[in-house]
Design a protein around this motif. Structure first.
Motif, PDB file in Angstrom:
ATOM      1  N   CYS A 140      -9.188  -4.293  -2.033  1.00  0.00           N
ATOM      2  CA  CYS A 140      -8.806  -3.136  -2.842  1.00  0.00           C
ATOM      3  C   CYS A 140      -9.987  -2.291  -3.310  1.00  0.00           C
ATOM      4  O   CYS A 140      -9.849  -1.527  -4.268  1.00  0.00           O
ATOM      5  N   THR A 158      -9.573   1.469  -4.035  1.00  0.00           N
ATOM      6  CA  THR A 158      -8.135   1.660  -4.211  1.00  0.00           C
ATOM      7  C   THR A 158      -7.863   1.986  -5.671  1.00  0.00           C
ATOM      8  O   THR A 158      -8.303   1.265  -6.572  1.00  0.00           O
ATOM      9  N   SER A 199      -5.527 -11.377  -5.274  1.00  0.00           N
ATOM     10  CA  SER A 199      -4.364 -12.069  -4.724  1.00  0.00           C
ATOM     11  C   SER A 199      -3.475 -12.497  -5.881  1.00  0.00           C
ATOM     12  O   SER A 199      -3.950 -12.766  -6.985  1.00  0.00           O
ATOM     13  N   THR A 224      -2.056   0.214  -6.508  1.00  0.00           N
ATOM     14  CA  THR A 224      -1.353  -0.550  -5.487  1.00  0.00           C
ATOM     15  C   THR A 224      -0.239  -1.342  -6.146  1.00  0.00           C
ATOM     16  O   THR A 224      -0.111  -1.381  -7.384  1.00  0.00           O
ATOM     17  N   PHE A 273       2.783  -4.868  -5.442  1.00  0.00           N
ATOM     18  CA  PHE A 273       3.155  -6.042  -4.640  1.00  0.00           C
ATOM     19  C   PHE A 273       4.599  -6.387  -4.947  1.00  0.00           C
ATOM     20  O   PHE A 273       5.158  -6.018  -5.992  1.00  0.00           O
ATOM     21  N   HIS A 313       0.594 -12.652  -2.096  1.00  0.00           N
ATOM     22  CA  HIS A 313       0.139 -11.335  -1.652  1.00  0.00           C
ATOM     23  C   HIS A 313      -1.369 -11.254  -1.868  1.00  0.00           C
ATOM     24  O   HIS A 313      -1.866 -11.569  -2.947  1.00  0.00           O
ATOM     25  N   GLU A 320      -4.920  -8.682  -1.016  1.00  0.00           N
ATOM     26  CA  GLU A 320      -5.264  -7.325  -0.622  1.00  0.00           C
ATOM     27  C   GLU A 320      -6.731  -7.039  -0.934  1.00  0.00           C
ATOM     28  O   GLU A 320      -7.232  -7.416  -2.004  1.00  0.00           O
ATOM     29  N   GLN A 358     -11.287  -7.531  -4.170  1.00  0.00           N
ATOM     30  CA  GLN A 358     -10.115  -8.190  -3.594  1.00  0.00           C
ATOM     31  C   GLN A 358      -9.319  -8.858  -4.703  1.00  0.00           C
ATOM     32  O   GLN A 358      -9.878  -9.304  -5.708  1.00  0.00           O
TER      33      GLN A 358
END
Length: 366
Positions: free
Chosen positions: A268, A271, A231, A274, A276, A264, A266, A229
């Motif tokens: 991830c 992933t 942010s 990505t 933002f 933001h 997410e 994760q």
């Protein structure tokens, strides 16, 4: 009875160095059919722009007031003081300008006067922070004969364009081992948590204007450490200068406060890439620095990574027979954070007026 109306022709937001224009209209609201004995008179009217400064006593230690300032009879109700009754100190003001003298209006009669003044470029921007506040106002003072002065205050928002000589944030010095970010090229960063590479982060530019979006990309496909994760927060850092900091305890605590304007977050894992986008509010204050306080903008990152190498939380693709797959209940993780400074400049005052509309017209009845 006399009605005084002050109207800003272009709105309440200005850039330091611009000319403020205001139309002041004085009206006798009685109907024209009233007798001539109902005419009204004003001795004079004057206008002035001033900036009021207020500091939090729990955060800022201000020096004693300057005793060399002349006595302006603050208790007198017949002296034009635009900041009368306001909190804090008046740190900047323009010379007062007389609009009219000995004005007499018959019932229904109205007269308008134009006021123009250049906003000083040496002043601070309009700012309402946790430690200090800088508030601009246009004050119009009117007085009847043998009566106290009546003040009409029009709030202003002033943007200041500063720091153009330092619009970039190069990192010439070596990055400390504790920093998880290592700069490869311009606007390209490696992300590492000490056990391996997490990914790469890219940002398109580091200088923005109010109202723009901060856009960044995160590439996790090349990492050797799983990121669960992340942010990113768009923040301002308000810092009181060392000589004005209020000391707490023996060691003292720096007077620093942070405000998050956009965020933001997410999950991830698995992933590969990505992005933002964080909008910069038009109502916020660009970065600035005064003798008492500084305001800077930054991106604050927080990452949650797995301690287990090659962590996989997906069921196997091929299974010999039907089974029930359950993910792990607990995953050992590490967290780390980093701050990336950016620069935020003012935008068009007209655009800022549309985003946070303030009163362009103020009225008072004498």
């Amino acid at each position: 009875m006399i009605e005084v109306v002050a109207e800003l022709s272009r709105g309440p937001v200005f850039l330091a160095g611009e000319a403020l224009e205001c139309v002041v209209t004085v009206t006798n609201p009685l109907p024209p059919t009233a007798t001539s004995a109902s005419s009204e008179a004003l001795a004079w009217a004057s206008a002035q722009i001033h900036c009021q400064f207020h500091a939090s006593e729990s955060r800022v230690a201000l020096p004693p007031p300057d005793s060399s300032q002349p006595d302006v009879q603050p208790d007198s109700q017949t002296v034009f003081l635009p900041h009368r009754g306001e909190r804090g100190q008046c740190i900047l003001s323009t010379p007062p300008k007389i609009l009219f003298c000995d004005l007499r209006l018959d019932p229904g009669e109205s007269k308008s006067y134009s006021y123009s003044e250049v906003l000083p470029i040496e002043g601070p921007p309009s700012f309402r922070g946790q430690s200090v506040k800088y508030v601009y106002k246009l004050t119009i003072g009117c007085q009847r004969v043998n009566s106290p002065i009546t003040l009409l205050r029009v709030p202003l928002r002033v943007l200041v364009l500063t720091g153009l000589q330092d619009v970039r944030f190069p990192q010439d010095e070596a990055v400390a081992p504790s920093s998880p970010f290592l700069e490869e090229d311009e606007d390209l960063y490696n992300i590492s948590d000490g056990r391996g590479k997490v990914g790469t982060f890219g940002i398109f530019k580091s200088v923005y204007r109010l109202g723009e979006d901060v856009v960044g990309t995160l590439n996790l496909g090349e990492g050797t450490v799983a990121c669960l994760q992340f942010s990113v927060s768009l923040q301002t850092e308000e810092r009181v200068q060392p000589e004005y900091q209020r000391r707490r305890g023996a060691g003292g605590v720096p007077s620093v406060s942070h405000v998050t304007h956009a965020r933001h977050q997410e999950s991830c894992l698995h992933t590969t890439r990505t992005s933002f986008s964080l909008p910069i509010p038009l109502s916020s204050t660009p970065g600035f620095c005064t003798a008492i306080v500084s305001l800077k903008w930054r991106l604050h990152f927080e990452f949650v990574t797995s301690r287990e190498p090659g962590l996989v939380l997906l069921p196997p693709v091929e299974q010999p027979e039907p089974t029930t797959w359950t993910g792990p209940e607990q995953v050992p993780v590490d967290t780390f954070s980093w701050d990336l400074p950016i620069k935020v400049l003012p935008t068009s005052p007209t655009l800022a007026s549309y985003a946070a509309p303030g009163p362009s017209t103020s009225t008072i009845t004498i």
